[in-house]
Structure formats: structure tokens, C-alpha cells
Design a protein around this motif. Structure first.
Motif, PDB file in Angstrom:
ATOM      1  N   PRO A  49       0.803  -1.222   0.000  1.00 31.51           N
ATOM      2  CA  PRO A  49       0.000   0.000   0.000  1.00 31.51           C
ATOM      3  C   PRO A  49       0.836   1.274   0.000  1.00 31.51           C
ATOM      4  N   GLY A  50       1.488   1.578  -1.121  1.00 32.20           N
ATOM      5  CA  GLY A  50       2.279   2.793  -1.198  1.00 32.20           C
ATOM      6  C   GLY A  50       3.096   2.829  -2.472  1.00 32.20           C
ATOM      7  N   PRO A  51       3.506   4.035  -2.894  1.00 34.30           N
ATOM      8  CA  PRO A  51       4.276   4.171  -4.134  1.00 34.30           C
ATOM      9  C   PRO A  51       5.668   3.555  -4.050  1.00 34.30           C
ATOM     10  N   GLY A  52       6.153   3.300  -2.836  1.00 30.11           N
ATOM     11  CA  GLY A  52       7.474   2.695  -2.693  1.00 30.11           C
ATOM     12  C   GLY A  52       7.501   1.205  -2.953  1.00 30.11           C
ATOM     13  N   PHE A  53       6.362   0.571  -3.049  1.00 24.00           N
ATOM     14  CA  PHE A  53       6.308  -0.867  -3.316  1.00 24.00           C
ATOM     15  C   PHE A  53       6.403  -1.125  -4.821  1.00 24.00           C
ATOM     16  N   ASP A  54       6.887  -2.309  -5.166  1.00 28.16           N
ATOM     17  CA  ASP A  54       7.091  -2.666  -6.571  1.00 28.16           C
ATOM     18  C   ASP A  54       5.782  -2.651  -7.345  1.00 28.16           C
ATOM     19  N   ALA A  55       5.832  -2.122  -8.587  1.00 29.34           N
ATOM     20  CA  ALA A  55       4.710  -2.209  -9.514  1.00 29.34           C
ATOM     21  C   ALA A  55       4.785  -3.567 -10.208  1.00 29.34           C
ATOM     22  N   VAL A  56       3.815  -4.421  -9.952  1.00 25.86           N
ATOM     23  CA  VAL A  56       3.870  -5.793 -10.467  1.00 25.86           C
ATOM     24  C   VAL A  56       3.058  -5.967 -11.736  1.00 25.86           C
ATOM     25  N   GLN A  57       2.160  -4.999 -12.033  1.00 28.12           N
ATOM     26  CA  GLN A  57       1.339  -5.132 -13.238  1.00 28.12           C
ATOM     27  C   GLN A  57       0.702  -3.788 -13.576  1.00 28.12           C
ATOM     28  N   HIS A  58       0.555  -3.512 -14.880  1.00 22.46           N
ATOM     29  CA  HIS A  58      -0.173  -2.313 -15.308  1.00 22.46           C
ATOM     30  C   HIS A  58      -1.608  -2.695 -15.635  1.00 22.46           C
ATOM     31  N   LEU A  59      -2.564  -1.915 -15.119  1.00 24.90           N
ATOM     32  CA  LEU A  59      -3.984  -2.163 -15.362  1.00 24.90           C
ATOM     33  C   LEU A  59      -4.508  -1.090 -16.303  1.00 24.90           C
ATOM     34  N   ASN A  60      -5.079  -1.506 -17.415  1.00 25.07           N
ATOM     35  CA  ASN A  60      -5.567  -0.569 -18.413  1.00 25.07           C
ATOM     36  C   ASN A  60      -6.817   0.171 -17.934  1.00 25.07           C
ATOM     37  N   THR A  61      -7.027   1.354 -18.451  1.00 26.37           N
ATOM     38  CA  THR A  61      -8.244   2.117 -18.156  1.00 26.37           C
ATOM     39  C   THR A  61      -9.467   1.301 -18.574  1.00 26.37           C
ATOM     40  N   GLY A  62     -10.448   1.238 -17.681  1.00 24.60           N
ATOM     41  CA  GLY A  62     -11.649   0.451 -17.956  1.00 24.60           C
ATOM     42  C   GLY A  62     -11.600  -0.957 -17.408  1.00 24.60           C
ATOM     43  N   SER A  63     -10.443  -1.382 -16.903  1.00 20.91           N
ATOM     44  CA  SER A  63     -10.340  -2.729 -16.336  1.00 20.91           C
ATOM     45  C   SER A  63     -11.194  -2.840 -15.084  1.00 20.91           C
ATOM     46  N   TYR A  64     -11.813  -3.987 -14.909  1.00 22.10           N
ATOM     47  CA  TYR A  64     -12.605  -4.248 -13.716  1.00 22.10           C
ATOM     48  C   TYR A  64     -11.796  -5.076 -12.726  1.00 22.10           C
ATOM     49  N   LEU A  65     -12.011  -4.818 -11.439  1.00 22.54           N
ATOM     50  CA  LEU A  65     -11.358  -5.625 -10.415  1.00 22.54           C
ATOM     51  C   LEU A  65     -12.240  -5.648  -9.164  1.00 22.54           C
ATOM     52  N   PHE A  66     -11.997  -6.629  -8.317  1.00 23.58           N
ATOM     53  CA  PHE A  66     -12.761  -6.799  -7.085  1.00 23.58           C
ATOM     54  C   PHE A  66     -11.998  -6.154  -5.934  1.00 23.58           C
ATOM     55  N   VAL A  67     -12.713  -5.395  -5.121  1.00 24.51           N
ATOM     56  CA  VAL A  67     -12.077  -4.643  -4.040  1.00 24.51           C
ATOM     57  C   VAL A  67     -12.354  -5.308  -2.699  1.00 24.51           C
ATOM     58  N   LYS A  68     -11.294  -5.486  -1.908  1.00 27.13           N
ATOM     59  CA  LYS A  68     -11.439  -6.096  -0.583  1.00 27.13           C
ATOM     60  C   LYS A  68     -11.665  -5.023   0.489  1.00 27.13           C
ATOM     61  N   ASP A  69     -10.749  -4.060   0.561  1.00 24.46           N
ATOM     62  CA  ASP A  69     -10.886  -2.959   1.527  1.00 24.46           C
ATOM     63  C   ASP A  69      -9.889  -1.866   1.160  1.00 24.46           C
ATOM     64  N   ILE A  70      -9.889  -0.783   1.937  1.00 27.50           N
ATOM     65  CA  ILE A  70      -9.004   0.347   1.693  1.00 27.50           C
ATOM     66  C   ILE A  70      -8.069   0.530   2.878  1.00 27.50           C
TER      67      ILE A  70
END
Length: 409
Positions: free
Chosen positions: A188-209
Motif C-alpha cells: 500500500p504505497g508508491p514505494g512498493f514494486d509495480a507488479v502489473q499495469h492495469l488498463n483504463t476500464g479494467s474491472y477488479l474486485f475490491v477487498k478494503d481500503i
């Protein structure tokens, strides 16, 4: 190319644990109807027909005629479903030519998001993706908790391709809305590795914030794949739970939900939290405002009471929920109306239920579901006509405190 099933192949399918059948539709309905009936489907089960292949060549009018013929020829021996675009699904449902709609993932089509928000679909195919670790392409399918029944013929059916939810566990669906897409990060932060790029319009399931970062599940298997910046996403179906105060009452929760609804930027759209509300109820009728009972049940359950778990508003009266208020009314009491078509003697068309805010002579100010798809404080008569619906107050209920689970705050 049409392929006819042999008797043994049809028997193998009918005896399997499969509970969804999807067949291609052609201009000649005879072979596909023969194939569907050869499966020996139970009367309550559904056969879905893929109409997408004919959209470009035949058009909506021709497809509607084909489904009208299917409806006539099957004589409702089994239920009929359509797999197709929002236009096809909405048209066939409105004409009562199908019992179920399986919305395909053509998100760029006109009317897709509007039809999705109406929640009259039974299944929704999300955008294709790769199964992690297997490099196998697949398209997860989401069931609609507002309907639950999508024509399944075997309750024991389980599949990683079908995302199913219980009243206690609904993972809302968000879309990536940032112009340049979003980064899936390992923490949860910009310092963590980016593991994948998600395109605009992609759907995903949210657990919590967590601190402005959303824990997400990419494929609907209830496992966490990483974190996405909250500002890059918007809710489509459902939303994360609000931070209710400790020991909040059902009325406290209802007011918090109303405040969240009023903060939604697009006031012309349905509240995406309807998805959360509908997930707390199962069987029931179709009320004039179909999600009224679900909203009350959601608030009651979140306050750790026992609700009715039913989409039928009159169940709050018929089951003698809590106790009936015969004396002074308090804010937060639950009012239950019977609804009739047009007049006091009209046919019963369902009911309505909501939280009392205030009583003004013979009118009740009630917080609850509105036909616009949003939450509202409305004025309803104890007995009287409102926009073609005759309301008759059946009872006012007050909760018995009954803990059912550990409070979720």
C-alpha cells in the motif's frame, strides 16, 4: 457450424454437475432447439443462447423474432437465457422473450453501463484475463445478488470461473478510471514494486481500503493480488463498507448510507451500493421499489440484528419482526406499507419498508430506497395514493436487540 449431440453426449451433460448451458444461436432455430431439448434440462433450469454472432448480420429485430420462436416452441419447458450486448439483453427482457440475461463484456457499447446499473441482468461476463500461474485465458462471470437465481440446475456446482457471493461476503467491483491506467503494487504505497499495469476500464474486485490504497482481487477468487491507488478507481457495483461508529444502530447506519449516497458525484446514476444491499437478501417478490427491503435488511444486519433476509418488504410485517409499535413512534422505527395498484381496492403489487425520520399528522417522513435508484427521505401517507401506488401502512416495527455475529467496524 452446428453440431448435434448424440444421445450419449446429451446424457453425459445432463448427468454432470454442470448447471449452465450456452449454445450458439443461428437463423435456423431447429437444430439448436433440438440440441437444447436433448440435454434433458430440468424445468427450472436455463439454456442460454449466444446472440452475439448474429448482431452484425441480422440486427435486433431479427434476433427478437428468433427468440420469440424459441419461446413459442419450447412452451416454457425450460427457461431461456440470452448471452449478448446490453441492447440485446434489455430488448429481450422487456419483450419477455427471455428469463435471464447474461451480459457480455462489451463495455464500449452504448448503454452497457446503464443496463449494468439497472441490475436486471443475471450474469455478467467481465473482461478476459489470464489465470495467475497457469497463463490460461478466461473470463470470470459475476452473479447478480439482486436476482441470485440464474437458472442453475445443480446447487452443488462450483467453478472458479463463476464468482458467487454470500450475504456476509460481497466483493464490490471497481473500474480503473485514471486516463493512463493504474499500477498494481505489492504493497500500500508508491514505494512498493509495480507488479502489473492495469488498463483504463479494467474491472477488479475490491477487498478494503488501507491508507488510500485499495486491496484488490483481479480474478474474483477472493484472494488478494495487490494494491491500487484509490484515486485511480471508481465503484461500479457495490462499494467498500463505511466506517460506522461503535455500537451503531440500524438507523445510524441508514443515515450514514444516505450521507454517502448524497456525496456520490453522478446523481443521475444508481447508487453502486445497491449491490451491497441486495446481497443481504434472497427469496422474495418484486416490490414497486425492488430494493427497499434489501436496504433495511442491510442496515439491520450491519447493526448486528437479525433481519428478514428477504427481498419482500411485507415480510417485515408478516413475520412480526421485532415488536409492533402501538404507542409513541421513535426515529429509526421501521414502517411497513402494503402497496396496491391505483386505489385502495387495486391489486396488491408488493410493499415498501423504510426507517421513520418524523411523523407529521397523517404523513410519515421515511428514509429508504427511492425509485430513482438512490436513497431519499420521502413523505408517504399512512393511507393514500402516491404516483399511482396506493400505500396502506400495515405496522410500525421496533427491533429486539439480538446479536448474531461480531460487529464489523
Amino acid at each position: 457450424m452446428q453440431t448435434n449431440l448424440s444421445r450419449s453426449e446429451a446424457a453425459d451433460i445432463a448427468n454432470s454437475e454442470m448447471n449452465l448451458v450456452l449454445l450458439s444461436l443461428s437463423a435456423d432455430t431447429g437444430p439448436v432447439l433440438h440440441m437444447a431439448e436433448g440435454l434433458g434440462m430440468a424445468p427450472a433450469s436455463a439454456v442460454y443462447f449466444n446472440a452475439n454472432a448474429l448482431v452484425a448480420t441480422e440486427g435486433v429485430a431479427v434476433i427478437s423474432a428468433l427468440f420469440a420462436k424459441l419461446r413459442k416452441d419450447t412452451a416454457r419447458r425450460f427457461r431461456i437465457g440470452v448471452f449478448g450486448t446490453a441492447e440485446i439483453c434489455q430488448t429481450l427482457l422487456a419483450l419477455d422473450l427471455v428469463d435471464h440475461a447474461w451480459l457480455c463484456h462489451a463495455t464500449e457499447d452504448v448503454g452497457h453501463m446503464q443496463f449494468l446499473s439497472q441490475q436486471s441482468w443475471s450474469l455478467w461476463q467481465l473482461t478476459p484475463r489470464i489465470w495467475p500461474g497457469l497463463e490460461v485465458p478466461f473470463s470470470p462471470v459475476l452473479t447478480n445478488p439482486a436476482i441470485r437465481d440464474f437458472g442453475q440446475s445443480a446447487l452443488k456446482f462450483r467453478s472458479p470461473y463463476l464468482a458467487s457471493f454470500t450475504p456476509e461476503s460481497v466483493d464490490p467491483v471497481f473500474a480503473v478510471t485514471a486516463r493512463n491506467g493504474a499500477s498494481l503494487r505489492s504493497g500500500p504505497g508508491p514505494g512498493f514494486d509495480a507488479v502489473q499495469h492495469l488498463n483504463t476500464g479494467s474491472y477488479l474486485f475490491v477487498k478494503d481500503i488501507e491508507n488510500g490504497w485499495v486491496r484488490v482481487d483481479l480474478i474474483g477468487d477472493h484472494l488478494v493480488d495487490g494494491y491500487v491507488l484509490c484515486g485511480d478507481l471508481e465503484p461500479i457495483l457495490g462499494d467498500v463498507s463505511l466506517d460506522y461508529p461503535p455500537l451503531a444502530t440500524a438507523f445510524d447506519i441508514a443515515q450514514a448510507e444516505l450521507a454517502a449516497d448524497q456525496c456520490t458525484s453522478d446523481h443521475g446514476a444508481l447508487n453502486p451500493r445497491l449491490y451491497n444491499y441486495n446481497a443481504t437478501t434472497v427469496a422474495g417478490g418484486r416490490d414497486p421499489v425492488h430494493w427497499a427491503a434489501s436496504f433495511v435488511n442491510y442496515c439491520v444486519q450491519r447493526a448486528v440484528y437479525v433481519g428478514t433476509n428477504n427481498k419482500w418488504a411485507l415480510r417485515w410485517h408478516e413475520t412480526s419482526w421485532g415488536w409492533e409499535v402501538t404507542g409513541a413512534v421513535q426515529p429509526g422505527d421501521i414502517a411497513v406499507w402494503e402497496c396496491r395498484d391505483g386505489s385502495k381496492t387495486g391489486a396488491v403489487i408488493g410493499g415498501y419498508v423504510g426507517f421513520i425520520v418524523d411523523v407529521i399528522v397523517e404523513d410519515i417522513m421515511v428514509l429508504g430506497a427511492h425509485s430513482s435508484g438512490r436513497l431519499r427521505i420521502s413523505k408517504l401517507p399512512r393511507t393514500g395514493l402516491v404516483r399511482g401506488v396506493f400505500y396502506n401502512l400495515r405496522s410500525i416495527r421496533r427491533a429486539h436487540r439480538q446479536i448474531t455475529q461480531t460487529p464489523q467496524h
